[in-house]
Motif scaffolding. Structure first.
Motif, PDB file in Angstrom:
ATOM      1  N   LEU A   1     -22.293  12.762  69.581  1.00 56.15           N
ATOM      2  CA  LEU A   1     -21.864  13.854  70.452  1.00 56.15           C
ATOM      3  C   LEU A   1     -22.036  15.204  69.757  1.00 56.15           C
ATOM      4  O   LEU A   1     -22.435  16.194  70.380  1.00 56.15           O
ATOM      5  CB  LEU A   1     -20.414  13.653  70.884  1.00 56.15           C
ATOM      6  CG  LEU A   1     -19.836  14.680  71.844  1.00 56.15           C
ATOM      7  CD1 LEU A   1     -20.659  14.767  73.124  1.00 56.15           C
ATOM      8  CD2 LEU A   1     -18.398  14.334  72.169  1.00 56.15           C
ATOM      9  N   LEU A   2     -21.772  15.258  68.462  1.00 57.37           N
ATOM     10  CA  LEU A   2     -21.956  16.492  67.703  1.00 57.37           C
ATOM     11  C   LEU A   2     -23.419  16.906  67.701  1.00 57.37           C
ATOM     12  O   LEU A   2     -23.736  18.093  67.854  1.00 57.37           O
ATOM     13  CB  LEU A   2     -21.447  16.322  66.272  1.00 57.37           C
ATOM     14  CG  LEU A   2     -21.633  17.526  65.359  1.00 57.37           C
ATOM     15  CD1 LEU A   2     -20.863  18.737  65.878  1.00 57.37           C
ATOM     16  CD2 LEU A   2     -21.198  17.177  63.950  1.00 57.37           C
ATOM     17  N   SER A   3     -24.314  15.951  67.559  1.00 58.19           N
ATOM     18  CA  SER A   3     -25.741  16.251  67.578  1.00 58.19           C
ATOM     19  C   SER A   3     -26.146  16.888  68.901  1.00 58.19           C
ATOM     20  O   SER A   3     -26.884  17.885  68.933  1.00 58.19           O
ATOM     21  CB  SER A   3     -26.538  14.964  67.328  1.00 58.19           C
ATOM     22  OG  SER A   3     -27.909  15.230  67.364  1.00 58.19           O
ATOM     23  N   ILE A   4     -25.660  16.345  69.981  1.00 62.17           N
ATOM     24  CA  ILE A   4     -25.944  16.906  71.312  1.00 62.17           C
ATOM     25  C   ILE A   4     -25.351  18.293  71.443  1.00 62.17           C
ATOM     26  O   ILE A   4     -25.999  19.223  71.940  1.00 62.17           O
ATOM     27  CB  ILE A   4     -25.399  15.966  72.410  1.00 62.17           C
ATOM     28  CG1 ILE A   4     -26.165  14.646  72.402  1.00 62.17           C
ATOM     29  CG2 ILE A   4     -25.467  16.631  73.780  1.00 62.17           C
ATOM     30  CD1 ILE A   4     -25.502  13.536  73.202  1.00 62.17           C
ATOM     31  N   THR A   5     -24.129  18.471  70.991  1.00 65.09           N
ATOM     32  CA  THR A   5     -23.450  19.766  71.069  1.00 65.09           C
ATOM     33  C   THR A   5     -24.208  20.828  70.280  1.00 65.09           C
ATOM     34  O   THR A   5     -24.430  21.940  70.769  1.00 65.09           O
ATOM     35  CB  THR A   5     -22.005  19.644  70.544  1.00 65.09           C
ATOM     36  OG1 THR A   5     -21.317  18.675  71.343  1.00 65.09           O
ATOM     37  CG2 THR A   5     -21.283  20.979  70.598  1.00 65.09           C
ATOM     38  N   LEU A   6     -24.609  20.498  69.059  1.00 63.13           N
ATOM     39  CA  LEU A   6     -25.340  21.468  68.239  1.00 63.13           C
ATOM     40  C   LEU A   6     -26.707  21.789  68.840  1.00 63.13           C
ATOM     41  O   LEU A   6     -27.174  22.927  68.748  1.00 63.13           O
ATOM     42  CB  LEU A   6     -25.475  20.952  66.803  1.00 63.13           C
ATOM     43  CG  LEU A   6     -24.168  20.883  66.018  1.00 63.13           C
ATOM     44  CD1 LEU A   6     -24.391  20.234  64.654  1.00 63.13           C
ATOM     45  CD2 LEU A   6     -23.535  22.263  65.876  1.00 63.13           C
ATOM     46  N   ASP A   7     -27.326  20.807  69.472  1.00 67.65           N
ATOM     47  CA  ASP A   7     -28.605  21.064  70.143  1.00 67.65           C
ATOM     48  C   ASP A   7     -28.419  22.069  71.274  1.00 67.65           C
ATOM     49  O   ASP A   7     -29.224  22.976  71.448  1.00 67.65           O
ATOM     50  CB  ASP A   7     -29.194  19.762  70.667  1.00 67.65           C
ATOM     51  CG  ASP A   7     -30.552  19.968  71.295  1.00 67.65           C
ATOM     52  OD1 ASP A   7     -31.437  20.529  70.606  1.00 67.65           O
ATOM     53  OD2 ASP A   7     -30.740  19.584  72.467  1.00 67.65           O
ATOM     54  N   ARG A   8     -27.345  21.937  72.027  1.00 67.51           N
ATOM     55  CA  ARG A   8     -27.067  22.886  73.117  1.00 67.51           C
ATOM     56  C   ARG A   8     -26.714  24.272  72.559  1.00 67.51           C
ATOM     57  O   ARG A   8     -27.159  25.286  73.091  1.00 67.51           O
ATOM     58  CB  ARG A   8     -25.929  22.400  74.001  1.00 67.51           C
ATOM     59  CG  ARG A   8     -26.148  21.080  74.695  1.00 67.51           C
ATOM     60  CD  ARG A   8     -27.337  21.093  75.638  1.00 67.51           C
ATOM     61  NE  ARG A   8     -27.403  19.939  76.484  1.00 67.51           N
ATOM     62  CZ  ARG A   8     -27.988  18.791  76.177  1.00 67.51           C
ATOM     63  NH1 ARG A   8     -28.544  18.627  74.993  1.00 67.51           N
ATOM     64  NH2 ARG A   8     -28.027  17.786  77.035  1.00 67.51           N
TER      65      ARG A   8
END
Length: 79
Positions: free
Chosen positions: A15-22
């Motif tokens: 989820l952190l990876s997705i958040t940082l991508d956004r």
């Protein structure tokens, strides 16, 4: 105005990876920053932050907080 985004996380590397991508896609101004506080994760959280930091558009800071709980993590990020 300077913006600091503080993310408190524990064992949510995917989820952190997705958040940082956004967050990478946002428009930033000079002086803005993103701070990720790892609150005792046992997964790949540190690696996700390290990978994202290599080409993040603003400084991406990693803070490790060993005291459990969201309040401790957020306070560490604000400090």
């Amino acid at each position: 105005m300077r913006i600091s985004v503080v993310i408190a996380t524990r064992d949510r590397a995917r989820l952190l990876s997705i958040t940082l991508d956004r967050l990478r896609r946002q428009q930033y101004a000079p002086g803005d920053e993103v701070i990720v506080v790892d609150n005792g994760s046992s997964d790949d959280t540190a690696a996700v932050i390290g990978h994202a930091a290599t080409d993040f558009p603003v400084p991406l800071h990693y803070v490790r907080e060993i005291a459990p709980g969201k309040s401790a993590a957020v306070n560490a990020g604000v400090a």
